[in-house]
Each structure stands twice: as structure tokens, then as C-alpha cells.
Write a protein that holds these residues in place. Structure first.
Motif, PDB file in Angstrom:
ATOM      1  N   ARG A  86     112.935  31.999 -65.145  1.00 50.18           N
ATOM      2  CA  ARG A  86     112.535  31.842 -63.525  1.00 50.18           C
ATOM      3  C   ARG A  86     113.093  30.696 -63.044  1.00 50.18           C
ATOM      4  NH1 ARG A  86     109.121  32.942 -59.787  1.00 50.18           N
ATOM      5  NH2 ARG A  86     108.250  31.495 -58.432  1.00 50.18           N
ATOM      6  N   THR A  87     113.201  29.478 -64.035  1.00 50.60           N
ATOM      7  CA  THR A  87     114.078  28.254 -63.713  1.00 50.60           C
ATOM      8  C   THR A  87     115.460  28.530 -63.020  1.00 50.60           C
ATOM      9  OG1 THR A  87     112.512  26.928 -64.896  1.00 50.60           O
ATOM     10  CG2 THR A  87     114.602  25.950 -63.864  1.00 50.60           C
ATOM     11  N   GLU A  88     116.351  29.367 -63.953  1.00 51.39           N
ATOM     12  CA  GLU A  88     117.520  29.710 -63.704  1.00 51.39           C
ATOM     13  C   GLU A  88     117.622  30.736 -62.387  1.00 51.39           C
ATOM     14  OE1 GLU A  88     121.628  29.964 -64.087  1.00 51.39           O
ATOM     15  OE2 GLU A  88     120.044  28.846 -64.965  1.00 51.39           O
ATOM     16  N   LEU A  89     116.534  31.604 -62.133  1.00 48.94           N
ATOM     17  CA  LEU A  89     116.632  32.364 -61.098  1.00 48.94           C
ATOM     18  C   LEU A  89     116.305  31.545 -59.674  1.00 48.94           C
ATOM     19  CD1 LEU A  89     114.390  35.556 -62.130  1.00 48.94           C
ATOM     20  CD2 LEU A  89     116.925  35.343 -61.726  1.00 48.94           C
ATOM     21  N   LEU A  90     115.427  30.639 -59.894  1.00 45.91           N
ATOM     22  CA  LEU A  90     115.138  29.690 -58.747  1.00 45.91           C
ATOM     23  C   LEU A  90     116.452  28.835 -58.348  1.00 45.91           C
ATOM     24  CD1 LEU A  90     111.545  28.156 -59.707  1.00 45.91           C
ATOM     25  CD2 LEU A  90     112.030  29.668 -57.628  1.00 45.91           C
ATOM     26  N   ARG A  91     116.980  28.491 -59.315  1.00 46.77           N
ATOM     27  CA  ARG A  91     118.263  27.645 -59.114  1.00 46.77           C
ATOM     28  C   ARG A  91     119.432  28.654 -58.339  1.00 46.77           C
ATOM     29  NH1 ARG A  91     123.293  27.098 -60.996  1.00 46.77           N
ATOM     30  NH2 ARG A  91     123.053  28.713 -62.619  1.00 46.77           N
ATOM     31  N   LYS A  92     119.564  29.771 -58.910  1.00 51.77           N
ATOM     32  CA  LYS A  92     120.682  30.762 -58.105  1.00 51.77           C
ATOM     33  C   LYS A  92     120.138  31.220 -56.741  1.00 51.77           C
ATOM     34  CE  LYS A  92     122.346  32.698 -62.518  1.00 51.77           C
ATOM     35  NZ  LYS A  92     122.645  33.876 -63.175  1.00 51.77           N
ATOM     36  N   GLU A  93     118.801  31.219 -56.547  1.00 54.68           N
ATOM     37  CA  GLU A  93     118.367  31.568 -55.221  1.00 54.68           C
ATOM     38  C   GLU A  93     118.564  30.642 -54.367  1.00 54.68           C
ATOM     39  OE1 GLU A  93     116.016  34.186 -52.397  1.00 54.68           O
ATOM     40  OE2 GLU A  93     117.422  34.361 -54.167  1.00 54.68           O
ATOM     41  N   LYS A  94     118.224  29.331 -54.788  1.00 60.09           N
ATOM     42  CA  LYS A  94     118.508  28.023 -53.804  1.00 60.09           C
ATOM     43  C   LYS A  94     119.887  28.051 -53.459  1.00 60.09           C
ATOM     44  CE  LYS A  94     117.373  23.098 -53.479  1.00 60.09           C
ATOM     45  NZ  LYS A  94     116.898  22.215 -54.219  1.00 60.09           N
ATOM     46  N   GLU A  95     120.789  28.152 -54.580  1.00 61.58           N
ATOM     47  CA  GLU A  95     122.127  28.058 -54.100  1.00 61.58           C
ATOM     48  C   GLU A  95     122.752  28.988 -53.191  1.00 61.58           C
ATOM     49  OE1 GLU A  95     124.158  28.607 -57.840  1.00 61.58           O
ATOM     50  OE2 GLU A  95     123.989  26.216 -58.328  1.00 61.58           O
ATOM     51  N   HIS A  96     122.193  30.241 -53.420  1.00 62.51           N
ATOM     52  CA  HIS A  96     122.671  31.609 -52.402  1.00 62.51           C
ATOM     53  C   HIS A  96     121.923  31.087 -50.981  1.00 62.51           C
ATOM     54  CE1 HIS A  96     123.105  35.495 -51.172  1.00 62.51           C
ATOM     55  NE2 HIS A  96     121.738  35.478 -50.501  1.00 62.51           N
ATOM     56  N   MET A  97     120.740  30.739 -50.993  1.00 60.86           N
ATOM     57  CA  MET A  97     120.145  30.365 -49.365  1.00 60.86           C
ATOM     58  C   MET A  97     120.922  29.339 -48.940  1.00 60.86           C
ATOM     59  SD  MET A  97     117.909  32.782 -49.356  1.00 60.86           S
ATOM     60  CE  MET A  97     116.881  32.438 -47.940  1.00 60.86           C
ATOM     61  N   THR A  98     121.255  28.206 -49.693  1.00 57.71           N
ATOM     62  CA  THR A  98     121.825  27.199 -49.085  1.00 57.71           C
ATOM     63  C   THR A  98     123.400  27.692 -48.366  1.00 57.71           C
ATOM     64  OG1 THR A  98     121.094  25.636 -50.699  1.00 57.71           O
ATOM     65  CG2 THR A  98     123.259  24.939 -49.634  1.00 57.71           C
ATOM     66  N   LYS A  99     124.004  28.565 -49.349  1.00 57.33           N
ATOM     67  CA  LYS A  99     125.160  29.133 -48.525  1.00 57.33           C
ATOM     68  C   LYS A  99     124.958  29.911 -47.321  1.00 57.33           C
ATOM     69  CE  LYS A  99     129.370  31.791 -49.976  1.00 57.33           C
ATOM     70  NZ  LYS A  99     129.519  32.464 -48.718  1.00 57.33           N
ATOM     71  N   LEU A 100     123.833  30.735 -47.415  1.00 59.62           N
ATOM     72  CA  LEU A 100     123.537  31.226 -46.283  1.00 59.62           C
ATOM     73  C   LEU A 100     123.316  30.408 -45.031  1.00 59.62           C
ATOM     74  CD1 LEU A 100     123.194  34.113 -44.909  1.00 59.62           C
ATOM     75  CD2 LEU A 100     120.635  33.994 -45.790  1.00 59.62           C
ATOM     76  N   ALA A 101     122.738  29.413 -45.245  1.00 66.95           N
ATOM     77  CA  ALA A 101     122.382  28.562 -44.249  1.00 66.95           C
ATOM     78  C   ALA A 101     123.641  27.863 -43.570  1.00 66.95           C
ATOM     79  CB  ALA A 101     121.652  27.226 -44.687  1.00 66.95           C
ATOM     80  N   GLN A 102     124.537  27.669 -44.660  1.00 66.45           N
ATOM     81  CA  GLN A 102     125.793  26.814 -43.971  1.00 66.45           C
ATOM     82  C   GLN A 102     126.581  28.032 -43.232  1.00 66.45           C
ATOM     83  OE1 GLN A 102     127.545  25.835 -47.897  1.00 66.45           O
ATOM     84  NE2 GLN A 102     126.237  23.948 -47.977  1.00 66.45           N
ATOM     85  N   ASP A 103     126.668  29.405 -43.660  1.00 68.29           N
ATOM     86  CA  ASP A 103     127.484  30.357 -42.768  1.00 68.29           C
ATOM     87  C   ASP A 103     126.808  30.514 -41.434  1.00 68.29           C
ATOM     88  OD1 ASP A 103     128.819  30.865 -45.195  1.00 68.29           O
ATOM     89  OD2 ASP A 103     127.805  32.317 -45.941  1.00 68.29           O
ATOM     90  N   LEU A 104     125.478  30.443 -41.524  1.00 71.58           N
ATOM     91  CA  LEU A 104     124.863  30.545 -40.283  1.00 71.58           C
ATOM     92  C   LEU A 104     125.315  29.382 -39.127  1.00 71.58           C
ATOM     93  CD1 LEU A 104     121.154  31.753 -41.413  1.00 71.58           C
ATOM     94  CD2 LEU A 104     122.809  33.122 -40.012  1.00 71.58           C
TER      95      LEU A 104
END
Length: 258
Positions: A86-104
Motif C-alpha cells: 500500500r505504501t508503494e501504491l500511495l507513492r506511485k499514485e501521488k507521483e501520477h497525480m502530481t504529473k497530472l496537476a503539472q500537465d493541467l
């Protein structure tokens, strides 16, 4: 004639004044042996423990030496594959959402610079807050022609993303009453639904979309000024995190597009 019975005389035993030394020396010897035993037990030494155990075994019938017992506690890590995953999934999810925010931010840069769009990220996901003046005419819920370009650019980023998207309409506290919108509830809900309709037309899966109207219940500024009321008239597009914080994951009344 009276005879006196002779008194029998016994030699009285002479008391030895040094007799206490014998008991004292025995006590000291036992005390010394006790401390030796305590020291041997308190020191965790396998060799010394083995010798002492063998000696006790011989003294009590040669029953054999007892197995040495270690008193040290090893701090071994407790394996928890579920927590690590779960910790690894949370880390990957946060990275993905951060990239999405930057693209927006990059896609909506001109509107962000003008202060008409805000992009924020938290444990709930990424939120794009668009001022209603960019999307609608006053008192209307139909998207303007100029607004569709910006919304379609957002839809391009959301089309293949996979996360659920919640569109929320907000108004100021000024009452509205006409044949189309009896109150701000209807106006905010239809505005949110209009954005959802555009996303569907742009290829975003309908099952991922939700439209919600909040009327004037969630202001971000004071309604006492025209500037504050202008800020409160907005549409928020929130890309919901796939692994949200359990504290912030609350059910929200929603209207699904037909």
C-alpha cells in the motif's frame, strides 16, 4: 543422728568465647557462594553457563546439563507485505497525480496567469477551479463558445487517465428565480452537468463522471463584495485519487448524467 546427703558435684563445662566465629565463617562462606551463583547467572556467557550447569548436574545426581537460555531480545523487523504494497501504491499514485496537476497547469497556463483558473492538489485528488465568467454568461448554464476550447483541452488529459472525475457547480448568494432556474440549486447543478456533457462528447467515459450542484453553500470568498461573489461563482473539476486518504473520503450526493 542426722546424715547429710553429700551433694554430687559436676564439673561445669567451660564456655568457649570464640565459638561464634564458626557460625560466622559458615555464614560468610554461604554468602560468598550465593553471590558467585548470582554473578554466574546474570552474565550471559555460554561457556560459563555450560560449566555451571554441568557442576549442578553432577551435584544433583548427574542428570545432565540444562540447555543454555539466552536473555537477549532480537529486534527483528516484522514482515508486512500488505503495508509495504500500500505504501508503494500511495507513492506511485501521488507521483501520477502530481504529473497530472503539472500537465493541467501547463494546458491552462493563460487562464491561470489571469487568475481565472486555480489548480490544486491534496489527498482527495487534483482540482481545477474555473471561474464561471470563463464558462457561462451571467445567469446562464450553457457553455460559451470560447470556453469549449479550454474544457476540451482538459478532456484530452482526462480521456485516457482512468480516474473518476467529479464536476461541482457553485454560485454566489444572490437569489435567482426564473422559469429555467427557480433557485441557485438548479443553476449550479445544470452548470456542472453542462461541463460533464462536454467531457462525454470529448471522449471521457460517462461512468467516470459525476455532476454535483452546491448552490452557494461552499463559498471561497465573502459574498459581501462583488469581487468575492465573482470568485464564488465557479465550477470545480476534481480528478479523484484512486487511493484517497480515508479521513477525507466522504460520500457526496451526486447526480449522474442521463
Amino acid at each position: 543422728m542426722q546424715y547429710r546427703r553429700a551433694r554430687r558435684k559436676f564439673d561445669e563445662e567451660v564456655e568457649n568465647p570464640e565459638r561464634w566465629l564458626i557460625s560466622y565463617s559458615d555464614f560468610i562462606t554461604l554468602l560468598f557462594a550465593f553471590f558467585v551463583v548470582m554473578y554466574a547467572v546474570s552474565s550471559v556467557n555460554i561457556g560459563k553457563y555450560q560449566v555451571f550447569s554441568d557442576a549442578l548436574g553432577d551435584a544433583f545426581g548427574g542428570a545432565g546439563a540444562a540447555k543454555p537460555v539466552t536473555t537477549q531480545v532480537q529486534n527483528l523487523p516484522i514482515p508486512n507485505p500488505g503495508l509495504r504494497r500500500r505504501t508503494e501504491l500511495l507513492r506511485k499514485e501521488k507521483e501520477h497525480m502530481t504529473k497530472l496537476a503539472q500537465d493541467l497547469l501547463s494546458t491552462l497556463a493563460p487562464l491561470v496567469k489571469e487568475g481565472k483558473v486555480r489548480v490544486t492538489q491534496n489527498s482527495r485528488g487534483v482540482s481545477v477551479e474555473i471561474n464561471a465568467s470563463v464558462l457561462f454568461d451571467p445567469g446562464e448554464a450553457r457553455l460559451t463558445a470560447a470556453s469549449t476550447e479550454a474544457l476540451r483541452a482538459v478532456a484530452v488529459l482526462l480521456k485516457d487517465d482512468g480516474h473518476d472525475v467529479q464536476v461541482e457547480g457553485h454560485t454566489d448568494n444572490q437569489p435567482i428565480r426564473n422559469t429555467l432556474y427557480p433557485s441557485n440549486w438548479e443553476l449550479s447543478s445544470v452548470r456542472a452537468a453542462s461541463v460533464v456533457r462536454l467531457f462525454i462528447d470529448a471522449g471521457v467515459a460517462p461512468a467516470r463522471l459525476t455532476a454535483v450542484g452546491h448552490a452557494a453553500n461552499h463559498p471561497v470568498a465573502s459574498n459581501a463584495s462583488s469581487e468575492g461573489r465573482a470568485r464564488n461563482r465557479r465550477v470545480a473539476v476534481t480528478i479523484l485519487s484512486g487511493l484517497p486518504d480515508t479521513v477525507t473520503e466522504l460520500p457526496t450526493p451526486a447526480v449522474k448524467p442521463q
